[in-house]
Design an enzyme around this catalytic site. Structure first.
Site, PDB file in Angstrom:
ATOM      1  CG  ASP A   1      -1.814  -1.155   1.346  1.00  0.00           C
ATOM      2  OD1 ASP A   1      -1.495  -2.218   0.788  1.00  0.00           O
ATOM      3  OD2 ASP A   1      -2.834  -1.035   2.034  1.00  0.00           O
TER       4      ASP A   1
ATOM      5  NE  ARG B   1      -1.624   1.829  13.565  1.00  0.00           N
ATOM      6  CZ  ARG B   1      -0.689   0.954  13.198  1.00  0.00           C
ATOM      7  NH1 ARG B   1       0.587   1.151  13.503  1.00  0.00           N
ATOM      8  NH2 ARG B   1      -1.019  -0.114  12.510  1.00  0.00           N
TER       9      ARG B   1
ATOM     10  CG  ASP C   1      -4.553   1.379  12.666  1.00  0.00           C
ATOM     11  OD1 ASP C   1      -4.718   1.547  13.887  1.00  0.00           O
ATOM     12  OD2 ASP C   1      -4.094   0.344  12.179  1.00  0.00           O
TER      13      ASP C   1
ATOM     14  CB  SER D   1      -4.721  -7.728   6.485  1.00  0.00           C
ATOM     15  OG  SER D   1      -4.906  -6.916   7.591  1.00  0.00           O
TER      16      SER D   1
END
Lengths: 402, 402, 402, 402
Positions: free
Chosen positions: B16, B97, B126, B178
């Site tokens: 990505d 994060r 996220d 994932s």
């Protein structure tokens, strides 16, 4: 010392309550009725209990079968709240006390007694639970708590007391661990556990296999849940008590449901116990698994906060209060959507929900996966985030201006 | 589309973010700086990452080692609150994060960038966590979220996109699951997990041994805790990150720290994931064990309510808010007494605190046992119970008068 | 832009919704049905409203009288929770939105519409409340929010828009304050209030007398409460709506129920408003006064925590959610004891409960006074305190040993 | 009865503690030290108090001026939490008890006393507050609570007791109301208030003017707040105690700060009191007004929940506990942004914040008003609402499929 004529004693057949019968008669000059609650503590504790009570001097002995009612009306409602005391304890003893006290009070009213008596010690929670229930249900009755009154201070003293009165007992001097059991759980305290730096040993565990001795092959059970209540197990409709007995057997075989905890008692001290709740641990896991599917984020958080609050209320013997009714009503409302089926795997002390589904599931494969769908548009997220973090943004912009 | 000159992208080296670099340059006509956060996701993800970033068109690539800081300043404070999301999830992705976003912002300010970019999808948490942190730390910077803008809607499309531009990638079409990893945990989503009625399989677990394949012999680890922070393991002083790495290894070997959960995402949908937190699960159990010794009843309940609240705040990306600071301050205050030593047993997926002691322990063998002592007088309990249940009594007397 | 055939619009007769009718027809090429909710906003807003709607281009206009239902099924349940938003706001607008949305949805289903429309602006709470209700009640219907779509950005633009289409309106260019009214309250925003350092002026208050102009002589009203609901006022049985109207009149005369607040909107910004809730303020005070008599300490605290939580849920438009139902159930359970009579004094902006009594009162003159009584023995307190402070004592003894 | 040599008595100079001095000497054969805490109860209560104590038989009398410390270290931190007990009570007596107890303990340690004594009755909260503080601060000292020991059961008995011993007293037989005062408040109980259906009369209020007798013209005061603490009033820097005294005068003149409440005591009974907190009510309103400007939605809700929890802790005498420290830390963290200026209007019993501003204000005229701005885009709201109501939508779609 109050004058009483007829006392109903919560009688277990153990050493303490056996001594209480003559003690009451001698000290209060009253008739003593033994009341036995069958809450699933086990056949061995009930066999011959009436004879034992009469031999100790009780004028009558009543046995009430409360097993089904306890699971249905006390345990299931509690499970809906998710109550777990101090993160670990499934409230095994706590949930049994109110139903015993209630049935004892009913017995007392029926036989026209003017007093209630229990054999709980003066350092424990159970005295508070019993007497709080008495206060709520029959405030007019006198309460007698021998352990806070008499000067018998040891197991030996109790045995001597009975021997002097020629009351037969099977109790022996040597009893290291103190235990309490009902259909939901068995607790063990004392002995090696009194030092928190000691590990528990095999004497601390009664119902469940040591995980190391449990089968090397996992086993699965399936549970069907309707409105937050287990209605069938392994494809068979079961009453609440039947389901508990069935799951107790399965769980115990796999060493499921052991905890070794230091907890805060209501009376301000800490105590350590080993508790076994094999079936209950499976039930709890099953309910939480369905909740994962059906409760939205805010509802889940509220259910957790209800559970936290309820755990203290139940532990603290507050069952018969408006507050407890209010919490149970809140939990019951949320449980209306808790319908579904769960497969749980039992293995070496663990229970894990491995499959779950629900007609009310808010989970959707379509929504959860990568692509676009009709309900969720990626672009929505931009606006969401912007407003969601707006106060942070304004605050930061503010700070920068300074 | 806002005009931007220089963008700092949170770059992972995956498919990505590899596509995002050229996409940004083409669509925003801007310089792209790749920012890589090393939060312990593993060497294999970092090897050659700078070359990869440059090959994709980044003008520079900065790598920040955040491992120690993440455990010390984000994970340890969170652990003191006891935060566990929806009863199970140890917040592995959530806690990483804010620190990544903060370091990314610092990088952007340093290189004079005017925009921030991340590769999170439009259905996930996220994006909210990153952008909430950006809003709190650098509201003046433009935020670009390609997944909410572009029309690349599949793995295939991304591969084609790169191929057209002759940008090399090791990514393959076939990637069912994932994953996200950092020093604390690894998560796996997708594939077979998308149907909640499917059981997870071996592909869903990466770090930890299947409990069934774990050693047949338990192993013990001992943990030393000071003010709610682990300072030594197995007798050796360790930094927060070292302790985590050490315990990850131990835990993984014994299959500890697996959960399979359906959770509520912040954006209103549910998702299912398999999460592995071997060392973290041990740490959590160790802290809770010392708390059992040192927190009084009301403090324990409050710590649990803080944990519940903090779990949502942290999950929801609210780290850099006054509310989060307030909760952390409250937890830190309670943690001042959380000192002690715990021995934990690892066995077939389970971690159990089997020995615990603390210089601040409120547990006392003397108080907990049967007999009299100087601090606790049995007779106190009578008065306590009377007042404790007084409102119930008055209420019941009231009812009887009606 | 979705294709829709028939839209039901929440129509107020004001400038905004008057412009929305032609705008919908032009932009969606659809039939527009005007739906008017009578929630007690006042006769003057309803007179001739059907004609107005038809003149604006609506194909039909339905008026639903929701006044009694709103007070009975939305306000009374909310009052039992004690919900007050951010310490001040009695949720006047918030409580009206769900019932309007619900009736609008019912209208839409009846007339076979495929879309719903409202005239709320894009910065406010009401859009969220309406659309959250739509989502819960009729997720299949398309939602149109013109204020988030059109490019009409001022009052002038709206007037021009109507003039161009020769649609008559009584609206004028000059309208400084924006107001919203229903039976429970009237709100005023804008104008001088936009600067928080400005004092409100006489234009900011509509229903209530300025306390300085209120009568110099206090007046008393008496309220009878059953299960948390007001059933009679000043000795006369009244329906919920009648009671509200009656108390509005009394309260307004004495300047009761004004607040001037800066509040957090759901969408992340703050706004300031002057709200008048004369009757509601009296009702709230009356309920709380009876609660003082009947709720025990823990129940009172829980009721307050429910109120805090409910205030956000209701403000946030979460009425039709399982969580809201759960909270209302909890509050309703506690309200079973909230029976009694209160005399309230109205004077110069204040309402004060000056007399109160309840058949469920836990207050007892006998218990509260100095002397001994049958229920409370002074000596009980010694034991109570000892156990109550036992954890503190153990902790302190511990510290001293160090 | 424990053997004690030297007792430090919390001495007020009133009838009760005057009798306690000889009673202690006679019954414990010990030396008695009178300890007087000046917490702002008023000059008239302190004049000649040392002589009085010595005349009653005390061997010494120490007076500690705690006024400034009480406001600064007990009241201001409490105000930051927003604690208000049962929705009304500003905790006037509760906040004074811990500081008095702490100073008394310090005195006892200094003079080498082995016991502490107070004159609180056995039905009240204060005995619990004093003794909880003693337990936390000096668990080794013996506690004597004469009201739970002696058989003096009336005012008359106390007067006789003193007369027999020829100890002079200015106390008279006729004392209908019992009062407690400190710089923050004065409370009145007893007499006509004992029946909740009686209205209070002029004897129930001491400090404040009856609102009906208050000036017909409002008066304004302005308050400057830094980090949640009042630092200046009407443009003049003032210490915490100075500010309280100043605002007490203003508030009392306008009849501000009266409440007439039935509250739950900690010991399980309810009592009724009239409390006057003129300055405190102004302070509380001022702080809350600045909070309206600076706290975001979630922070505001958390501050309210902290306040609710703190109100019980403080009321219950839990000041010197880890939990209280934790709550105060949380509140203090939130108070870092509570900076600003408020103008308050005093009129006929009411205090209203009429102007407010803050350098940390999250309110922005630009954001709050109708039009577009740089921070808030109307279109964001669409996405926000969609995700915000997504769980409701999914749930409803689910229901429709059934």
């Amino acid at each position: 010392m109050s004058k009483v004529n007829k006392v109903v004693l919560a009688y277990s057949g153990g050493l303490d309550t056996s001594a209480i019968i003559p003690w009451l008669k001698e000290n209060y000059d009253c008739e003593v009725i033994a009341f036995v609650a069958d809450v699933g503590q086990g056949e061995e504790e009930l066999v011959g209990i009436e004879e034992k009570a009469l031999a100790s001097g009780a004028s009558a002995c009543y046995i009430a079968d409360l097993k089904e009612e306890m699971v249905k009306d006390y345990i299931y409602p509690s499970l809906k709240t998710g109550a777990v005391y101090e993160g670990k304890y499934l409230l095994g003893t706590s949930m049994a006390r109110p139903i015993i006290a209630k049935a004892q009070v009913e017995c007392a009213l029926e036989v026209g007694a003017d007093a209630l008596c229990h054999g709980c010690t003066g350092k424990g929670n159970d005295q508070v639970r019993f007497e709080s229930a008495y206060a709520a249900l029959a405030p007019q009755l006198t309460v007698i708590a021998p352990w806070r009154e008499w000067d018998l201070r040891s197991r030996e003293a109790l045995l001597d007391y009975l021997a002097e009165r020629k009351i037969p007992t099977t109790a022996t001097l040597e009893k290291i661990y103190s235990r309490d059991a009902n259909a939901w759980h068995i607790s063990t305290e004392g002995g090696v556990l009194e030092n928190t730096w000691n590990q528990s040993n095999e004497l601390c565990w009664v119902w469940t296999k040591d995980p190391e001795d449990a089968p090397n092959t996992p086993e699965e059970v399936s549970v069907l849940i309707e409105k937050g209540e287990i209605v069938a197990v392994d494809g068979k409709a079961m009453s609440p008590y039947e389901a508990l007995v069935y799951l107790n057997k399965k769980g115990a075989e796999h060493g499921v449901g052991r905890i070794d905890i230091v907890e805060n008692r209501l009376v301000g001290i800490k105590s350590r116990g080993c508790y076994e709740t094999p079936g209950g641990t499976i039930m709890m896991e099953a309910l939480r698994a369905v909740e994962q599917l059906v409760l939205d984020k805010e509802s889940f958080e509220f259910r957790e906060s209800i559970g936290l609050k309820a755990s203290h209320l139940i532990y603290d013997g507050r069952w018969f209060t408006p507050l407890c009714r209010s919490l149970l009503a809140a939990a019951d409302e949320l449980a209306q959507d808790v319908n579904g089926e769960v497969v749980l795997k039992l293995y070496k002390g663990q229970v894990t929900a491995v499959q779950k589904r629900s007609p009310n599931s808010l989970y959707s494969e379509e929504f959860a996966t990568f692509g676009e769908d009709e309900v969720y548009d990626h672009s929505h997220a931009g606006g969401f985030i912007r407003l969601y973090s707006l106060a942070s943004r304004i605050r930061a912009l503010n700070e920068q201006k300074k």
